[in-house]
Design a protein around this motif. Structure first.
Motif, PDB file in Angstrom:
ATOM      1  N   GLU A   1     -10.550  15.257  -8.015  1.00  0.00           N
ATOM      2  CA  GLU A   1     -10.884  15.559  -9.270  1.00  0.00           C
ATOM      3  C   GLU A   1     -11.132  14.370  -9.839  1.00  0.00           C
ATOM      4  O   GLU A   1     -12.075  14.261 -10.849  1.00  0.00           O
ATOM      5  CB  GLU A   1     -10.230  17.090 -10.250  1.00  0.00           C
ATOM      6  CG  GLU A   1     -10.562  17.987 -10.550  1.00  0.00           C
ATOM      7  CD  GLU A   1      -9.709  16.678 -11.791  1.00  0.00           C
ATOM      8  OE1 GLU A   1     -11.000  17.536 -12.641  1.00  0.00           O
ATOM      9  OE2 GLU A   1      -9.170  16.574 -12.260  1.00  0.00           O
TER      10      GLU A   1
ATOM     11  N   SER B   1     -12.674   9.823 -18.722  1.00  0.00           N
ATOM     12  CA  SER B   1     -11.563  10.614 -18.767  1.00  0.00           C
ATOM     13  C   SER B   1     -10.261   9.677 -18.496  1.00  0.00           C
ATOM     14  O   SER B   1      -9.482   9.284 -19.068  1.00  0.00           O
ATOM     15  CB  SER B   1     -11.428  12.268 -18.615  1.00  0.00           C
ATOM     16  OG  SER B   1     -11.486  12.594 -17.933  1.00  0.00           O
TER      17      SER B   1
ATOM     18  N   LYS C   1      -2.156  15.080 -10.926  1.00  0.00           N
ATOM     19  CA  LYS C   1      -3.007  14.406 -11.530  1.00  0.00           C
ATOM     20  C   LYS C   1      -2.373  13.287 -12.492  1.00  0.00           C
ATOM     21  O   LYS C   1      -2.571  11.834 -12.343  1.00  0.00           O
ATOM     22  CB  LYS C   1      -4.384  15.609 -12.291  1.00  0.00           C
ATOM     23  CG  LYS C   1      -4.938  14.268 -12.456  1.00  0.00           C
ATOM     24  CD  LYS C   1      -5.708  15.257 -12.984  1.00  0.00           C
ATOM     25  CE  LYS C   1      -7.171  14.870 -13.963  1.00  0.00           C
ATOM     26  NZ  LYS C   1      -8.080  15.919 -14.611  1.00  0.00           N
TER      27      LYS C   1
ATOM     28  N   GLU D   1     -12.184  22.453 -19.627  1.00  0.00           N
ATOM     29  CA  GLU D   1     -13.589  22.700 -18.931  1.00  0.00           C
ATOM     30  C   GLU D   1     -13.498  22.959 -17.158  1.00  0.00           C
ATOM     31  O   GLU D   1     -14.756  23.856 -17.005  1.00  0.00           O
ATOM     32  CB  GLU D   1     -13.529  21.077 -18.399  1.00  0.00           C
ATOM     33  CG  GLU D   1     -14.393  20.183 -19.648  1.00  0.00           C
ATOM     34  CD  GLU D   1     -14.587  18.567 -18.744  1.00  0.00           C
ATOM     35  OE1 GLU D   1     -15.132  18.149 -17.555  1.00  0.00           O
ATOM     36  OE2 GLU D   1     -14.324  17.704 -19.900  1.00  0.00           O
ATOM     37  N   ARG D   2     -12.095  23.143 -17.258  1.00  0.00           N
ATOM     38  CA  ARG D   2     -12.369  23.863 -15.444  1.00  0.00           C
ATOM     39  C   ARG D   2     -11.834  25.511 -16.030  1.00  0.00           C
ATOM     40  O   ARG D   2     -10.879  25.418 -14.765  1.00  0.00           O
ATOM     41  CB  ARG D   2     -11.283  23.006 -15.255  1.00  0.00           C
ATOM     42  CG  ARG D   2     -11.727  21.184 -14.703  1.00  0.00           C
ATOM     43  CD  ARG D   2     -10.493  21.284 -14.291  1.00  0.00           C
ATOM     44  NE  ARG D   2     -10.131  20.932 -12.399  1.00  0.00           N
ATOM     45  CZ  ARG D   2      -9.508  20.060 -12.206  1.00  0.00           C
ATOM     46  NH1 ARG D   2      -8.718  19.790 -12.348  1.00  0.00           N
ATOM     47  NH2 ARG D   2      -9.245  21.068 -10.721  1.00  0.00           N
TER      48      ARG D   2
ATOM     49  N   ASN E   1      -9.739  18.921 -19.629  1.00  0.00           N
ATOM     50  CA  ASN E   1      -9.624  19.766 -18.418  1.00  0.00           C
ATOM     51  C   ASN E   1      -9.032  20.664 -18.092  1.00  0.00           C
ATOM     52  O   ASN E   1     -10.148  21.837 -17.547  1.00  0.00           O
ATOM     53  CB  ASN E   1      -8.910  18.438 -17.617  1.00  0.00           C
ATOM     54  CG  ASN E   1      -9.078  18.486 -16.354  1.00  0.00           C
ATOM     55  OD1 ASN E   1      -7.721  18.033 -15.244  1.00  0.00           O
ATOM     56  ND2 ASN E   1     -10.401  17.375 -15.818  1.00  0.00           N
TER      57      ASN E   1
ATOM     58  N   ARG F   1     -14.195  12.800 -13.140  1.00  0.00           N
ATOM     59  CA  ARG F   1     -14.297  12.609 -14.313  1.00  0.00           C
ATOM     60  C   ARG F   1     -13.963  11.479 -14.641  1.00  0.00           C
ATOM     61  O   ARG F   1     -12.683  11.082 -15.981  1.00  0.00           O
ATOM     62  CB  ARG F   1     -13.761  13.661 -15.377  1.00  0.00           C
ATOM     63  CG  ARG F   1     -14.152  15.275 -15.054  1.00  0.00           C
ATOM     64  CD  ARG F   1     -13.342  16.337 -15.385  1.00  0.00           C
ATOM     65  NE  ARG F   1     -13.788  17.430 -15.568  1.00  0.00           N
ATOM     66  CZ  ARG F   1     -13.812  18.070 -14.164  1.00  0.00           C
ATOM     67  NH1 ARG F   1     -13.202  17.525 -13.309  1.00  0.00           N
ATOM     68  NH2 ARG F   1     -14.517  19.699 -14.487  1.00  0.00           N
TER      69      ARG F   1
ATOM     70  N   MET G   1      -6.204  16.452 -20.749  1.00  0.00           N
ATOM     71  CA  MET G   1      -5.684  16.736 -20.076  1.00  0.00           C
ATOM     72  C   MET G   1      -5.997  18.491 -20.801  1.00  0.00           C
ATOM     73  O   MET G   1      -6.309  19.314 -19.643  1.00  0.00           O
ATOM     74  CB  MET G   1      -3.752  17.253 -19.342  1.00  0.00           C
ATOM     75  CG  MET G   1      -3.420  16.164 -18.052  1.00  0.00           C
ATOM     76  SD  MET G   1      -4.057  16.544 -16.977  1.00  0.00           S
ATOM     77  CE  MET G   1      -3.633  15.317 -16.327  1.00  0.00           C
TER      78      MET G   1
END
Lengths: 228, 409
Positions: free
Chosen positions: B10, B17, B336, B311-312, B308, B14, B305
């Motif tokens: 993951e 970022s 992460k 987005e997810r 993120n 991206r 974050m």
């Protein structure tokens, strides 16, 4: 298997209360293939969420094998989904940056399977849905029908006894639609229960029982009428 | 596929970022490592400079004018030798070594020379031990634990040539003589030779290596022999003190003035003070920069974050529908953050070290080497900040509604 007793699910929206389900009672037995039909906003997805242990009812109870689903903790319900429920979505909901085989591995990884067992099981399932030559393709490299077949393989990963499908043929061409419905029928013939929300009359014809949702109330609909 | 693979894959989806967060973390660690490295090596250089300078505090009779730091004992005025014992017994913090001297003019084979009387350490160690102070086992002053790093290494003082660098020797017989490099050449004298000075015969114990100072032209004998031969009595011209640089710039001068009020205390305090102050400022500033930059990095990571998570949403909802617990989702985000912290800290350490190695010689004239301890500090702090900054976004992700997986979710 599933028992809904006087279930009401109400949403608050701009100061108004909307009842998606209104004092609904329903019994779903083992190895049933049920199509839930109804117009948009009639509460079909709400019912699927309630059955999937993802949305607590405002009142009433949802029993799974006699046990109240929403008296379980959040983690217990999540583990029950992992072990016993499989989901099929209209938009497939594959993880875009994982290959076909990795997408099928996700539920196996969540269940704590070893990497080699995950590989073996995921390959076997993708072969079963006719995608043995697409293991390492990303979803964007697959047709919509192929993506839905990857999603079906993922659904079977932990060998669930119940499959909850939300408009599984909604985004598919006629040929893919038939492939997907044949696979769902095959899964049903292996002893699994399938609860499918759909607008698609062709898909609904594959079910053995049809339910209509009108104004938050469920009524059994004769299959012949539905198919017509 | 395990959680780690999921996080790793993951991360690379991206890259923009990822690089922004990484750069933010690395920048903070770079600033810390670069400034701290230069500061530490600069401090070591100052300590080295102090060692090469020899004494950094001089105790002189009152009224003596300091014309040259190295010839401060050539004024002819004296003060009592008992001041040496007094200083040794005072056990002041920062005093590492004492070197009393008495300089008299003499002749060897009609050549005018300066004979300098020095007191070997064994003499005042014996004196203080006799007075119950147990200095036999403790070097002067260091029992107070004042110096983070000793200015002088007294381990080699049994070698008489240590006088050249450490201003004292451990032992020196009453009829022994130590020659400076230049005067030894001028007199044609070598180790074991006999020389007559002020009517007495001395044996050459050693010849000092060249120091580039006035000491190269001097002869050194036992202080008490020089006092006896010059009929000057128990006096000295100067007491050289090797002091910790921090103390030389601090309260030591006040303590010395209080202990010996009838003397003049001379130090290179201004030089030391300036360098210590600059180093201290740099050290403090590096932590301020580090803190500010890490806060910026933390804000950047938190923002990345949160974006993120937004987005997810559907992806996380699907994972939860498939059986991912809130704990699993939290671990996905904190894992992460941990990777970002470790990678950013590591990159920052490498970049900071390279920067310090390039800028150190140009800015403050010091060579800088990698400091592994800063690698640990950098990575640990960066990881802590990255994880702390990601905690709330991770909690938000874990609290997402799994119903988001549905088409109208």
């Amino acid at each position: 298997m599933f028992q809904l007793n006087n279930v009401t699910k109400a949403y608050e929206c701009r100061g108004q209360t909307v009842n998606a389900l209104n004092k609904t009672s329903l019994s779903i037995g083992d190895n049933e293939f049920i199509a839930v039909v109804g117009p948009s906003g009639s509460g079909k997805t709400t019912m699927l969420s309630l059955l999937g242990g993802m949305m607590a009812p405002t009142s009433g109870e949802v029993l799974f094998h006699g046990e109240s689903l929403y008296d379980m903790s959040l983690v217990e319900r999540t583990k029950l989904r992992l072990r016993s429920l499989g989901f099929v979505f209209q938009s497939f909901n594959l993880v875009s940056w994982l290959s076909a085989i990795e997408n099928v591995q996700v539920p196996l990884s969540l269940a704590g399977e070893s990497a080699s067992a995950q590989q073996e099981r995921a390959s076997e399932l993708l072969s079963r849905v006719g995608l043995s030559d697409r293991l390492n393709h990303l979803p964007s490299e697959l047709s919509q029908g192929q993506q839905q077949r990857v999603a079906l393989a993922r659904t079977l990963a932990n060998d669930p006894r119940i499959i909850l499908a939300d408009e599984p043929t909604g985004n598919l061409d006629p040929e893919s639609r038939e492939q997907v419905m044949n696979l769902l029928s095959e899964f049903h013939s292996e002893g699994r229960s399938v609860v499918m929300v759909t607008h698609d009359q062709f898909a609904a014809q594959h079910a053995h029982r049809s339910l209509s949702l009108v104004d938050g109330t469920i009524v059994d609909t004769p299959l012949a009428t539905n198919a017509a | 596929m395990q959680l780690g693979n999921l996080i790793w894959k993951e991360l690379w989806q991206r890259p923009t970022s990822l690089l922004t967060s990484l750069a933010a973390v690395a920048l903070g660690v770079t600033a810390l490592v670069a400034i701290q490295s230069i500061t530490v090596f600069s401090e070591e250089k100052i300590a080295g400079d102090m060692r090469s300078l020899g004494a950094n505090v001089l105790v002189l009779p009152p009224g003596v004018t300091l014309q040259d730091y190295y010839s401060a004992d050539m004024h002819g005025q004296t003060m009592p030798e008992e001041y040496v014992t007094q200083l040794a017994l005072a056990r002041m913090s920062g005093v590492e070594n004492l070197a009393p001297k008495l300089c008299v003019a003499a002749e060897v084979d009609s050549i005018s020379v300066t004979l300098t009387g020095i007191l070997p350490r064994s003499e005042f160690e014996a004196k203080t031990a006799w007075q119950g102070m147990s200095f036999l086992s403790n070097p002067v002053g260091t029992d107070r634990g004042c110096c983070a790093k000793p200015v002088t290494d007294t381990s080699g003082e049994s070698d008489p040539t240590s006088l050249a660098t450490q201003r004292t020797v451990q032992d020196l017989g009453k009829d022994e003589l130590i020659l400076g490099a230049d005067i030894a050449v001028q007199l044609g004298a070598a180790v074991g030779d006999e020389l007559t000075l002020l009517g007495d015969t001395f044996h050459v114990l050693t010849v000092l290596p060249p120091t580039g100072t006035i000491d190269d032209g001097r002869l050194f004998a036992h202080l008490h022999s020089v006092q006896r031969l010059s009929n000057s009595g128990p006096v000295v011209n100067v007491i050289e003190i090797m002091a910790c640089c921090e103390d030389a710039a601090g309260g030591l001068i006040t303590d010395l003035s209080r202990e010996l009020p009838n003397t003049r205390i001379i130090t290179i305090a201004q030089v030391v003070e300036a360098q210590i102050a600059v180093n201290g400022l740099m050290s403090r500033l590096s932590w301020v920069f580090f803190g500010i930059l890490l806060l910026v990095a933390g804000a950047s990571i938190a923002s990345v974050m949160y974006a993120n998570v937004a987005e997810r949403r559907r992806e996380i909802g699907t994972l939860m529908a498939l059986g991912a617990t809130p704990g699993y989702v939290t671990k996905m985000f904190l894992g992460k953050a941990t990777i970002l912290g470790i990678a950013g800290g590591g990159l920052g350490f490498v970049a900071g070290t390279i920067l310090a190695m390039v800028l150190g010689p140009q800015l403050v004239g010091v060579s800088v080497l990698p400091m592994p301890s800063l690698c640990g500090v950098g990575i640990a702090t960066a990881t802590l900040i990255a994880v702390a900054a990601s905690y709330l976004p991770a909690r938000r992700a874990a609290a997402l509604d799994p119903c988001l997986c549905f088409n109208d979710g």
